[in-house]
Structure formats: structure tokens, C-alpha cells
Scaffold this active site. Structure first.
Site, short mmCIF file in Angstrom:
data_model
loop_
_atom_site.label_atom_id
_atom_site.label_comp_id
_atom_site.label_asym_id
_atom_site.label_seq_id
_atom_site.Cartn_x
_atom_site.Cartn_y
_atom_site.Cartn_z
N GLY A 173 0.84 -1.21 0.00
CA GLY A 173 0.00 0.00 0.00
C GLY A 173 0.87 1.25 0.00
O GLY A 173 1.85 1.32 0.73
N ARG A 200 13.33 10.16 -3.18
CA ARG A 200 14.22 11.30 -3.44
C ARG A 200 15.50 11.22 -2.61
O ARG A 200 16.61 11.42 -3.11
CB ARG A 200 13.46 12.59 -3.11
CG ARG A 200 14.30 13.86 -3.13
CD ARG A 200 13.39 15.04 -2.79
NE ARG A 200 14.10 16.29 -2.69
CZ ARG A 200 14.63 16.77 -1.57
NH1 ARG A 200 14.55 16.06 -0.44
NH2 ARG A 200 15.24 17.94 -1.57
N ARG A 224 0.93 -5.13 -5.11
CA ARG A 224 1.10 -6.30 -4.23
C ARG A 224 1.32 -7.47 -5.19
O ARG A 224 0.41 -7.86 -5.90
CB ARG A 224 -0.13 -6.50 -3.37
CG ARG A 224 -0.47 -5.28 -2.49
CD ARG A 224 -1.56 -5.64 -1.48
NE ARG A 224 -2.24 -4.46 -0.94
CZ ARG A 224 -1.80 -3.74 0.08
NH1 ARG A 224 -0.68 -4.06 0.68
NH2 ARG A 224 -2.49 -2.70 0.52
N ASP A 253 4.95 -4.65 6.10
CA ASP A 253 5.32 -6.01 6.50
C ASP A 253 5.35 -7.00 5.34
O ASP A 253 6.22 -7.86 5.28
CB ASP A 253 4.45 -6.51 7.66
CG ASP A 253 2.96 -6.43 7.37
OD1 ASP A 253 2.59 -5.90 6.30
OD2 ASP A 253 2.18 -6.88 8.21
N THR A 263 4.44 2.80 5.54
CA THR A 263 3.06 2.32 5.66
C THR A 263 2.31 3.24 6.60
O THR A 263 2.87 3.69 7.61
CB THR A 263 2.99 0.87 6.20
OG1 THR A 263 1.64 0.60 6.64
CG2 THR A 263 3.91 0.61 7.39
N ASP A 296 0.09 2.32 8.52
CA ASP A 296 -0.40 1.55 9.67
C ASP A 296 0.46 1.66 10.93
O ASP A 296 0.00 1.35 12.02
CB ASP A 296 -0.52 0.06 9.30
CG ASP A 296 -1.49 -0.18 8.14
OD1 ASP A 296 -2.35 0.69 7.91
OD2 ASP A 296 -1.37 -1.23 7.48
N ASP A 354 2.70 -0.29 12.00
CA ASP A 354 2.62 -1.57 12.70
C ASP A 354 3.92 -2.38 12.65
O ASP A 354 3.89 -3.61 12.70
CB ASP A 354 1.46 -2.41 12.12
CG ASP A 354 1.62 -2.65 10.63
OD1 ASP A 354 2.48 -1.99 10.00
OD2 ASP A 354 0.88 -3.48 10.08
N ARG A 392 -5.50 -2.14 8.90
CA ARG A 392 -5.54 -3.60 8.76
C ARG A 392 -5.78 -4.23 10.13
O ARG A 392 -6.78 -3.89 10.77
CB ARG A 392 -4.26 -4.13 8.11
CG ARG A 392 -4.44 -5.47 7.43
CD ARG A 392 -3.16 -5.98 6.82
NE ARG A 392 -2.76 -5.18 5.70
CZ ARG A 392 -3.13 -5.40 4.44
NH1 ARG A 392 -3.94 -6.39 4.17
NH2 ARG A 392 -2.72 -4.62 3.47
N LYS A 432 -24.38 15.23 26.89
CA LYS A 432 -23.63 15.48 25.67
C LYS A 432 -24.25 14.65 24.55
O LYS A 432 -24.16 13.42 24.56
CB LYS A 432 -22.16 15.08 25.88
CG LYS A 432 -21.28 15.51 24.77
CD LYS A 432 -19.83 15.35 25.17
CE LYS A 432 -18.94 15.85 24.05
NZ LYS A 432 -18.02 14.84 23.62
N GLU A 448 -10.53 -0.74 11.50
CA GLU A 448 -11.13 -1.71 10.57
C GLU A 448 -10.87 -3.16 11.00
O GLU A 448 -11.66 -4.04 10.68
CB GLU A 448 -10.62 -1.49 9.14
CG GLU A 448 -9.12 -1.75 8.96
CD GLU A 448 -8.66 -1.65 7.52
OE1 GLU A 448 -9.49 -1.62 6.60
OE2 GLU A 448 -7.43 -1.57 7.32
N ARG A 503 -4.82 7.32 2.71
CA ARG A 503 -3.54 6.98 2.10
C ARG A 503 -2.98 8.11 1.24
O ARG A 503 -1.81 8.05 0.82
CB ARG A 503 -3.69 5.71 1.26
CG ARG A 503 -3.83 4.46 2.10
CD ARG A 503 -2.74 3.45 1.80
NE ARG A 503 -2.79 2.96 0.46
CZ ARG A 503 -3.40 1.83 0.10
NH1 ARG A 503 -4.02 1.09 1.00
NH2 ARG A 503 -3.39 1.44 -1.14
O1 F6P Z 1 -1.46 -1.25 4.78
C1 F6P Z 1 -2.06 -0.08 4.39
C2 F6P Z 1 -3.54 -0.25 4.19
O2 F6P Z 1 -4.09 0.99 3.81
C3 F6P Z 1 -4.30 -0.84 5.38
O3 F6P Z 1 -4.55 0.10 6.38
C4 F6P Z 1 -5.53 -1.38 4.70
O4 F6P Z 1 -6.09 -2.44 5.43
C5 F6P Z 1 -5.00 -1.86 3.37
O5 F6P Z 1 -3.78 -1.17 3.14
C6 F6P Z 1 -5.94 -1.65 2.21
O6 F6P Z 1 -5.36 -2.21 1.08
P1 F6P Z 1 -5.90 -2.00 -0.41
O7 F6P Z 1 -5.55 -0.60 -0.83
O8 F6P Z 1 -5.18 -3.02 -1.20
O9 F6P Z 1 -7.38 -2.17 -0.37
#
Ligand code: F6P
Length: 324
Positions: free
Chosen positions: A11, A21, A72, A103, A126, A128, A130, A172, A213, A222, A255
Site C-alpha cells: 500500500g 528522493r 502487491r 510487513d 506504511t 499503519d 505496525d 488492517r 452530551k 477496521e 492513504r
Molecule cells: O497497509 C495499508 C492499508 O491501507 C491498510 O490500512 C488497509 O487495510 C490496506 O492497506 C488496504 O489495502 P488496499 O488498498 O489493497 O485495499
């Protein structure tokens, strides 16, 4: 080492261009050639290479996405695909690879460097955040700021209508985008896979929460076990028929966009460190920044997910205290 190949994979993340760069400029600084590899490992397998110079990375530090494009790759997951990739590198006289990704990218790089004893250094790119071996990944800061900007807007309309919004964010199987952005927007609750709060805990929190409130924001990662914002919405609608509930899934806007200054600087620092690392014989490692210092972490360690370790009880208590 005379010629370094560079690619982005998995991603995309804001700041990948700043990283490309930095790799290209550092390589030129050290009198190396740089070859750009298009569409990540897909382009590597198929020999989709372009020569890069200082001009090919001019005016890109501020741009989101990746000028090298990304993919990918299924082919690179196979032994034959990696063999083909190795032959392409040999054919084009490339002596080392710098891979920018997450990863999945490092899982592939780890296999490749071991199978062919070929030098590979990684940069964490990334949204994420992570990966182990770095406090922050390239793209995370921009992504959480994108979430904060979007949810601030949602808060305006939520408050005007006295509504409860459930906002789903990416990550993810990691809850780190949800955690920091949730704190940043003053969310009433945050659902992340690491905390395992479940809908039961959320219902309890809403039942015991402030009644004066009317607008509420719940951030759902997600990857949370409840299965996404729409599921949470259905359950809450049943439990709280008086609430006016709406669901918003932020999706891929997280993204895109211009990288933040923090991401540009991180990417610039990592790009230079990666080239210097290659020249100093580093391989099979990811560049990272821990407590402000640049460090190298082995790929198999870097790809072990950060989970409860970073999302410590102290963070979760912070959310609880602040959502009063
Ligand atoms: O790893 C980055 C990410 O944006 C995750 O947060 C998300 O689950 C995944 O990629 C979505 O992937 P795609 O763009 O292939 O749907």
C-alpha cells in the site's frame, strides 16, 4: 556496490516520494548509480527498470503516492518469481536493493536476501505504523492528521444534529491509527483489536457516559473484532433506539495527500541512512528511528506486529479518562 535499485511496494503511503528522493540523492552523493524499479516486486520480476538521476526526483518531496508506482505482487511470493527477479538484477548489474514498504514488503525481502545472498535494506513506508524497530513509519503522521481533519468536520455536523457517529479508520489488523487519531479528535470511545473491548464494553461506556452530551464520536479500527463500523452501528441502533446514529468509513483518503513535515523528514533521514547502510555492509534489515536515533532491525523482527506492547494499558486508560 556501484548500482542500487529502489522500489516501493504494498500500500502506498504519503512520504514515499520523499524517501525515493532521499535514496536517489544520497546514492548520487556517494557516486553510485540508481535504478528505479516500477510497480514494486512486479516490476522487479519483469525487469521494469528506469535509470534515475537527480532531476528525476526534483519537485516530488511534497507529493503523495509514489512516482515509482506500487503493487502487491503474487509472482514474488513464488520461488520462481524471486529467481526471475534475481536474474533481472544480475542482467542490469544492480548490486543492492532498497525496498520501501510494510510487513508484506519485508516478508518478501527477507526471503529474497536469504535465498540469493543479495543485499537488501528496507525503509518502513506504511500508514499503519505496525512495524517493530521504529517509533513511527513513513506515512503514519500524515494519515492520522487526515483522519483528524475529517473527523473534526464530522464533529461539526454530529453536534448540529445531536448525532452519534461511528467512524471506521484503516490499519488492517493494527489499531494504532484509531488510537492516536481517536485521542486527537476527543473520541468518546475507540475500538481497536489490541484492546478487545468488544461491543459489550462500548455499550457499558455509553450507558454510563455523560447524558448531557448529545453528539458522540466512536472511532473503530477496521481490524477490530466487531467487524467494522457498520456492524457496530447495527448493534448500537438496537441497544439505543433513541440515538440518531450514522456511520462513516473514511477509506483510502487516509492513504493520499501531501506528506506532513514529520513524514518528509523521517523519509529523508531514512533514505540517506539506507544508502549509507548498504555501503557499510548492512543487509536483511529495516532502517528505523527509536528514541530519535537511527537503528537497523532485522526483517524478521521488524515484521512481528506491534500489539499490546505499544498499546499499553496506559494508553487505554488515557482514552477512558478523557472520554468522561
Ligand atoms: O497497509 C495499508 C492499508 O491501507 C491498510 O490500512 C488497509 O487495510 C490496506 O492497506 C488496504 O489495502 P488496499 O488498498 O489493497 O485495499
Amino acid at each position: 556496490i556501484k548500482n542500487i535499485g529502489v522500489l516501493t511496494s504494498g500500500g502506498d503511503a504519503p512520504g514515499m516520494n520523499a524517501a525515493i528522493r532521499a535514496v536517489v540523492r544520497a546514492a548520487i552523493y556517494y557516486d553510485l548509480q540508481v535504478t528505479g524499479i516500477l510497480r514494486g516486486y512486479e516490476g522487479l520480476v519483469h525487469g521494469d527498470f528506469i535509470e534515475m538521476n537527480r532531476k528525476s526526483v526534483a519537485n516530488i518531496i511534497q507529493r503523495g503516492g509514489t512516482i515509482l508506482k506500487t503493487a502487491r505482487s503474487d509472482a514474488f511470493r513464488t520461488k520462481e518469481g524471486r529467481q526471475q527477479a534475481y536474474e533481472q538484477l544480475k542482467k542490469h548489474n544492480i548490486d543492492a536493493l532498497i525496498v520501501i514498504g510494510g510487513d508484506g514488503t519485508f516478508t518478501g525481502a527477507n526471503l529474497f536476501t536469504r535465498e540469493f545472498n543479495f543485499p537488501v535494506v528496507g525503509l518502513p513506508g506504511t500508514i499503519d505504523n505496525d512495524l517493530q524497530g521504529t517509533d513511527f513509519t513513513i506515512g503514519y503522521d500524515t494519515a492520522i492528521n487526515t483522519v483528524v481533519n475529517a473527523v473534526d468536520k464530522i464533529r461539526d455536523t454530529a453536534e448540529s444534529h445531536d448525532r452519534l457517529f461511528i467512524v471506521e479508520v484503516m490499519g488492517r489488523d493494527s489499531g494504532l491509527i484509531a488510537l492516536r487519531s481517536g485521542i486527537g479528535v476527543g473520541a468518546e470511545a475507540i475500538l481497536i483489536p489490541e484492546a478487545n473491548m468488544g461491543v459489550g464494553g462500548l455499550v457499558e461506556r455509553l450507558e454510563n457516559g455523560r447524558k448531557d452530551k448529545a453528539s458522540k464520536i466512536i472511532i473503530v479500527a477496521e481490524g477490530d473484532e466487531v467487524g467494522g463500523a457498520f456492524n457496530v452501528g447495527e448493534i448500537l441502533k438496537e441497544k439505543f433506539p433513541n440515538y440518531d446514529i450514522r456511520v462513516s468509513v473514511l477509506g483510502h483518503i487516509q492513504r493520499g495527500g501531501k506528506p506532513s513535515c514529520m513524514d518528509r523528514v523521517l523519509a529523508s533521514r531514512f533514505g540517506v541512512a539506507a544508502v549509507e547502510g548498504v555501503l557499510n555492509g548492512q543487509s536483511g534489515v529495516m532502517v528505523g528511528q527509536v528514541n530519535r536515533e537511527v537503528v537497523f532491525t532485522k526483517f524478521d523482527q521488524a515484521i512481528k506486529h506491534i500489539d499490546a506492547q505499544e498499546v499499553s494499558p496506559a494508553w487505554l486508560k488515557l482514552v477512558e479518562i478523557l472520554s468522561l
